[in-house]
Design a protein around this motif. Sequence first.
Motif, PDB file in Angstrom:
ATOM      1  N   LYS A 184       5.895  16.810  -0.380  1.00  0.00           N
ATOM      2  CA  LYS A 184       4.797  15.840  -0.312  1.00  0.00           C
ATOM      3  C   LYS A 184       5.203  14.618  -1.127  1.00  0.00           C
ATOM      4  O   LYS A 184       5.677  14.743  -2.260  1.00  0.00           O
ATOM      5  CB  LYS A 184       3.498  16.448  -0.835  1.00  0.00           C
ATOM      6  CG  LYS A 184       3.009  17.639  -0.013  1.00  0.00           C
ATOM      7  CD  LYS A 184       1.659  18.132  -0.502  1.00  0.00           C
ATOM      8  CE  LYS A 184       1.227  19.378   0.274  1.00  0.00           C
ATOM      9  NZ  LYS A 184       1.070  19.114   1.710  1.00  0.00           N
TER      10      LYS A 184
ATOM     11  N   GLU B 103       0.824  -1.205   0.000  1.00  0.00           N
ATOM     12  CA  GLU B 103       0.000   0.000   0.000  1.00  0.00           C
ATOM     13  C   GLU B 103       0.861   1.259   0.000  1.00  0.00           C
ATOM     14  O   GLU B 103       1.926   1.306   0.622  1.00  0.00           O
ATOM     15  CB  GLU B 103      -0.907   0.003   1.234  1.00  0.00           C
ATOM     16  CG  GLU B 103      -1.930   1.111   1.241  1.00  0.00           C
ATOM     17  CD  GLU B 103      -2.922   0.968   2.385  1.00  0.00           C
ATOM     18  OE1 GLU B 103      -3.733   1.904   2.574  1.00  0.00           O
ATOM     19  OE2 GLU B 103      -2.882  -0.057   3.080  1.00  0.00           O
ATOM     20  N   SER B 104       0.399   2.298  -0.698  1.00  0.00           N
ATOM     21  CA  SER B 104       1.081   3.593  -0.730  1.00  0.00           C
ATOM     22  C   SER B 104       0.344   4.593   0.146  1.00  0.00           C
ATOM     23  O   SER B 104      -0.887   4.544   0.276  1.00  0.00           O
ATOM     24  CB  SER B 104       1.159   4.124  -2.163  1.00  0.00           C
ATOM     25  OG  SER B 104       1.991   3.314  -2.962  1.00  0.00           O
ATOM     26  N   TYR B 105       1.098   5.536   0.727  1.00  0.00           N
ATOM     27  CA  TYR B 105       0.543   6.532   1.630  1.00  0.00           C
ATOM     28  C   TYR B 105       1.024   7.919   1.201  1.00  0.00           C
ATOM     29  O   TYR B 105       2.209   8.118   0.931  1.00  0.00           O
ATOM     30  CB  TYR B 105       0.989   6.277   3.068  1.00  0.00           C
ATOM     31  CG  TYR B 105       0.678   4.886   3.574  1.00  0.00           C
ATOM     32  CD1 TYR B 105      -0.490   4.627   4.289  1.00  0.00           C
ATOM     33  CD2 TYR B 105       1.557   3.824   3.343  1.00  0.00           C
ATOM     34  CE1 TYR B 105      -0.784   3.352   4.755  1.00  0.00           C
ATOM     35  CE2 TYR B 105       1.271   2.546   3.801  1.00  0.00           C
ATOM     36  CZ  TYR B 105       0.108   2.322   4.502  1.00  0.00           C
ATOM     37  OH  TYR B 105      -0.171   1.067   4.960  1.00  0.00           O
ATOM     38  N   SER B 106       0.104   8.871   1.153  1.00  0.00           N
ATOM     39  CA  SER B 106       0.464  10.251   0.845  1.00  0.00           C
ATOM     40  C   SER B 106       0.828  10.957   2.151  1.00  0.00           C
ATOM     41  O   SER B 106      -0.004  11.058   3.062  1.00  0.00           O
ATOM     42  CB  SER B 106      -0.706  10.974   0.170  1.00  0.00           C
ATOM     43  OG  SER B 106      -0.999  10.383  -1.082  1.00  0.00           O
TER      44      SER B 106
ATOM     45  N   GLU C 162      -1.501   7.601   6.247  1.00  0.00           N
ATOM     46  CA  GLU C 162      -2.110   8.478   5.245  1.00  0.00           C
ATOM     47  C   GLU C 162      -2.367   9.875   5.807  1.00  0.00           C
ATOM     48  O   GLU C 162      -2.958  10.047   6.879  1.00  0.00           O
ATOM     49  CB  GLU C 162      -3.426   7.869   4.745  1.00  0.00           C
ATOM     50  CG  GLU C 162      -4.135   8.670   3.674  1.00  0.00           C
ATOM     51  CD  GLU C 162      -3.349   8.717   2.358  1.00  0.00           C
ATOM     52  OE1 GLU C 162      -3.550   9.687   1.606  1.00  0.00           O
ATOM     53  OE2 GLU C 162      -2.557   7.786   2.096  1.00  0.00           O
TER      54      GLU C 162
ATOM     55  N   SER D  71       4.527  10.168  -1.994  1.00  0.00           N
ATOM     56  CA  SER D  71       3.758   8.935  -1.908  1.00  0.00           C
ATOM     57  C   SER D  71       4.754   7.817  -1.608  1.00  0.00           C
ATOM     58  O   SER D  71       5.640   7.535  -2.423  1.00  0.00           O
ATOM     59  CB  SER D  71       3.016   8.655  -3.215  1.00  0.00           C
ATOM     60  OG  SER D  71       2.336   7.410  -3.141  1.00  0.00           O
TER      61      SER D  71
ATOM     62  N   ASN E 184      10.309   6.759  -5.141  1.00  0.00           N
ATOM     63  CA  ASN E 184       9.707   8.075  -4.952  1.00  0.00           C
ATOM     64  C   ASN E 184      10.498   8.991  -4.031  1.00  0.00           C
ATOM     65  O   ASN E 184      10.193  10.185  -3.927  1.00  0.00           O
ATOM     66  CB  ASN E 184       8.287   7.939  -4.415  1.00  0.00           C
ATOM     67  CG  ASN E 184       7.312   7.484  -5.481  1.00  0.00           C
ATOM     68  OD1 ASN E 184       7.666   7.347  -6.644  1.00  0.00           O
ATOM     69  ND2 ASN E 184       6.070   7.252  -5.095  1.00  0.00           N
TER      70      ASN E 184
ATOM     71  N   THR F 291       9.493   3.361   5.481  1.00  0.00           N
ATOM     72  CA  THR F 291      10.185   4.426   4.777  1.00  0.00           C
ATOM     73  C   THR F 291      11.440   4.819   5.550  1.00  0.00           C
ATOM     74  O   THR F 291      11.367   5.202   6.706  1.00  0.00           O
ATOM     75  CB  THR F 291       9.263   5.643   4.607  1.00  0.00           C
ATOM     76  OG1 THR F 291       8.069   5.251   3.930  1.00  0.00           O
ATOM     77  CG2 THR F 291       9.953   6.731   3.814  1.00  0.00           C
TER      78      THR F 291
ATOM     79  N   LYS G  40       5.786   3.927   0.649  1.00  0.00           N
ATOM     80  CA  LYS G  40       5.332   2.646   1.169  1.00  0.00           C
ATOM     81  C   LYS G  40       6.029   2.361   2.504  1.00  0.00           C
ATOM     82  O   LYS G  40       7.029   2.976   2.851  1.00  0.00           O
ATOM     83  CB  LYS G  40       5.626   1.528   0.158  1.00  0.00           C
ATOM     84  CG  LYS G  40       4.838   1.679  -1.145  1.00  0.00           C
ATOM     85  CD  LYS G  40       5.123   0.530  -2.110  1.00  0.00           C
ATOM     86  CE  LYS G  40       4.275   0.674  -3.371  1.00  0.00           C
ATOM     87  NZ  LYS G  40       4.507  -0.440  -4.326  1.00  0.00           N
TER      88      LYS G  40
END
Length: 386
Positions: A330, A283-286, A369, A332, A308, A337, A334
């Motif tokens: 900012k 899953e990716s998180y902003s 998120e 995105s 990223n 990090t 996973k």
Amino acid sequence: MRNLFIIAICFLSMTMSSQEVEKIKVFSKELSQTREISIYKPLGYEEYVNRYYDVFYVFDAQASALPKYVSAISEILQGDSHKGAIVVGISATYIKNPEYARNHDFLPEDFDVTGKGSYGNQNQFFAYVKNEVIPYVEDNYRIRRHRTAIGHSLGGSFVIHTLLNNPTLFDNYVAVSPNLSYKEERLVKGLENFDFNQLKGTKFIYLSHSEENDEQKWKGWKSANDRAYKVLKAIPKNSNVQALVEQFPNEDHLSNFATSVNSAMRTYFKTVLPQQHDELGEESYSITIRAKVPDENDELYITGNQENIGNWNPGLLKMKKVSAFERELKLSVKDITEFKFTRGSWDSDAWVKSANGFSNFNSVIRPKEGQTYAFEIETYSDRMNN
């Protein structure tokens, strides 16, 4: 060998003298009992607030030597006093009436533990570990993504049971001197029918025995052990599942814990942990990364363990200037990090504020998120002597 085990525990426990051990008693809804867990934090945990740690769940923590040994050896074998691990000791309990003891935790519901109609409580104990212990640890401590379960004797049997029935709860399974023969070798049959291809990502399975392969002393164990060894040794070497089977016939049932855990963790830290640290969640998180710089003219870059965030290229990803001393970006990302700040090269990596000053260790976050993560930079490596 038992005396050597005790000496090793005493020696290694000396390294624990300045480490904080938290004893936590909670009422378990899953078990309808008050239970205790012990949290062993590595040296530097409180100071290095940007570090996250591997986590080991050790059963039979009422014998405190077991989690103490795992905690100490995890720090010693990594060769860095600021590494180590979070070790969670899960203690058994004893209740006189109605009788309940450790074997109830580890044995199945169709096993008469006392011979008097008092049956195992394996499923509820598993629910306690899954639904209460692990969430508590992950909500309150800085741990990495991968979990390791370590059990000895029937605790080791429970580790194998967990692998077979809930293979996603842990990533690494260390079973030392487990009883694999009970209930018509149920666990061995489970291993023989288990589809190891269902395991995703890097996994580590360790199985060992000591004198228990002496059929005269340990009736019925050797045939079950041999069948289990055959299954694990048949896992292809190029598989994502690394299995290690060892026998230590000169150790006794207790001393085998120290010998086996030492060996298992040497293998884990050398060959498994680096691969697991490179693995990211799906899953990716902003998120937003914000940093306060010491000089308003500083151009700040960020780089880390994902595409990223620059794939560890120190001069690729420049942060935006949002005020004289604030930089922001900012992203995105996973889980997990890991990153550093620089001024464009590795010679200028940043020293980031922590609880007891500043350090240039990698910063690590478990992204959520929409969260903003703020850091303060004191200086850079190339300015340290200026």
